[in-house]
Each structure stands twice: as C-alpha cells, then as structure tokens.
Design an enzyme around this catalytic site. Structure first.
Site, PDB file in Angstrom:
ATOM      1  N   SER A  30       0.747  -1.433   0.001  1.00 47.26           N
ATOM      2  CA  SER A  30       0.144  -0.060  -0.049  1.00 47.26           C
ATOM      3  C   SER A  30       0.907   1.287   0.077  1.00 47.26           C
ATOM      4  O   SER A  30       0.248   2.348  -0.401  1.00 47.26           O
ATOM      5  CB  SER A  30      -1.053   0.103   1.227  1.00 47.26           C
ATOM      6  OG  SER A  30      -0.215   0.351   2.496  1.00 47.26           O
ATOM      7  N   LYS A  77       0.683   4.956   6.822  1.00 44.56           N
ATOM      8  CA  LYS A  77       0.073   5.814   5.753  1.00 44.56           C
ATOM      9  C   LYS A  77       0.601   7.073   5.617  1.00 44.56           C
ATOM     10  O   LYS A  77       1.275   7.522   6.442  1.00 44.56           O
ATOM     11  CB  LYS A  77      -1.365   5.720   5.992  1.00 44.56           C
ATOM     12  CG  LYS A  77      -2.134   4.598   6.065  1.00 44.56           C
ATOM     13  CD  LYS A  77      -2.186   3.683   4.685  1.00 44.56           C
ATOM     14  CE  LYS A  77      -2.775   2.331   4.792  1.00 44.56           C
ATOM     15  NZ  LYS A  77      -2.751   1.448   3.632  1.00 44.56           N
TER      16      LYS A  77
END
Length: 179
Positions: A30, A77
């Site tokens: 990701s 993230k």
C-alpha cells in the site's frame, strides 16, 4: 554483576523503544514505491501523538481500520489532511485538493491516479485523513468513509513518523519522499 548488566541493558532497550525509536515491518504494497512490502522501518517516537500533512506515520488503527483477517495492528500511511482541512477528490485535472489547493504528489507510482474514488470530507479537530501512496492497492481513509469515525483516525493514535528503512540492507537509509 552480570544480572545487573543484563537488567540495565534491557532497560536501555525498552527506553529507546518507548521514547526514541520503534521498529515496524511493512506488511503490504500500500505504500509503494516509497516503502516496499517487507521493509523494516524505524519511527521517531518523539513525534508520537502528532501529525502534519505529507508525513508518513505509523498509527494504531484499532476500531478505525480493520484487516482482512479481523486482527488489529498498526498501519503505515501518508497524512493528507489534519483537523479543519477540507479534502476532496478530484479537481478538474484529477488531483486531490486540500483546502482548495491541488496536492503535488510525486511519490505516487507512475500511471496511478490520485484516487479512483470521489470524496469530499472535512477532517474533524484532532483527527487525520490518511492515504497509501499506492492508491490502487491501499485500504485507507477512503475505504472507511462509511465506517465509525469516517476513516479519520485520532492523531493521538500516531506511534511516530517514519524516518528510516533499516532492512533489507540494500534499502538501508532515510526513506525517500517521507514529507
């Protein structure tokens, strides 16, 4: 004497982990190309409980993000919006905007759009809106918009900002494009 030395060494290790730096392993794709699956990173614990736009952070997503196997764990993230920000996708040129300004996102993989999903959110005070750099393969704030908390995680859940890649040896050093 050996027991005292061992205890002091353990206390030093625990102190470093609690107050200086903490290691994490990247479990998915990701955050590619910035971070690769299997990278071992170190986060700066002096930044815990804080978030700034553009930073790559590790946070406890328990109750806000869920994994496919139902376990809870830490997430890595990029912070796109913080309390008070208005985050939207997409502008006429296809960019994500924060408070009406288009984001320059050189860390996205070549050919990947900033988002295939349209959204328009106002980030509540004390929360952050986060996205993975590999937008086509990232469970992030966009995928949690209808869930409790609306995909926006409390900033107090930040364990720290990512500063270094320590493994594998070929990737050792300060991580690129970390805000």
């Amino acid at each position: 004497m050996v027991a005292v030395s061992v205890i002091l060494a353990l206390l030093a290790v625990l102190g470093v982990r609690q107050f200086v730096t903490e290691p994490f392993r990247i479990p998915s794709e990701s955050m590619q190309p910035t971070l690769q699956r299997g990278d071992v990173i170190l986060v700066d614990r002096s930044t815990r409980g804080t978030a700034e736009r553009g930073q790559v952070v590790v946070f406890d997503g328990t109750g806000y993000f869920s994994s496919a196997d139902g376990s809870t764990h830490f997430w890595t993230k990029r912070v796109i919006g913080i309390g008070g920000d208005e985050v939207q996708c997409c502008s006429p040129s296809g960019a994500i905007t924060v408070n009406g300004d288009e984001l320059d996102e050189p860390y996205l993989p070549p050919g990947v759009k900033p988002s295939a999903q349209e959204f328009h959110v106002k980030v509540p005070a004390g929360r952050m809106f986060v996205l993975g750099d590999n937008r086509e393969n990232s469970a992030d704030s966009r995928s949690q918009l209808g869930a409790p908390g609306g995909g926006m995680v409390p900033v107090e859940r930040v364990r720290g900002e990512v500063r270094w890649i320590v493994l594998p040896p070929g990737r050792f050093g300060g991580a690129p494009d970390l805000g």
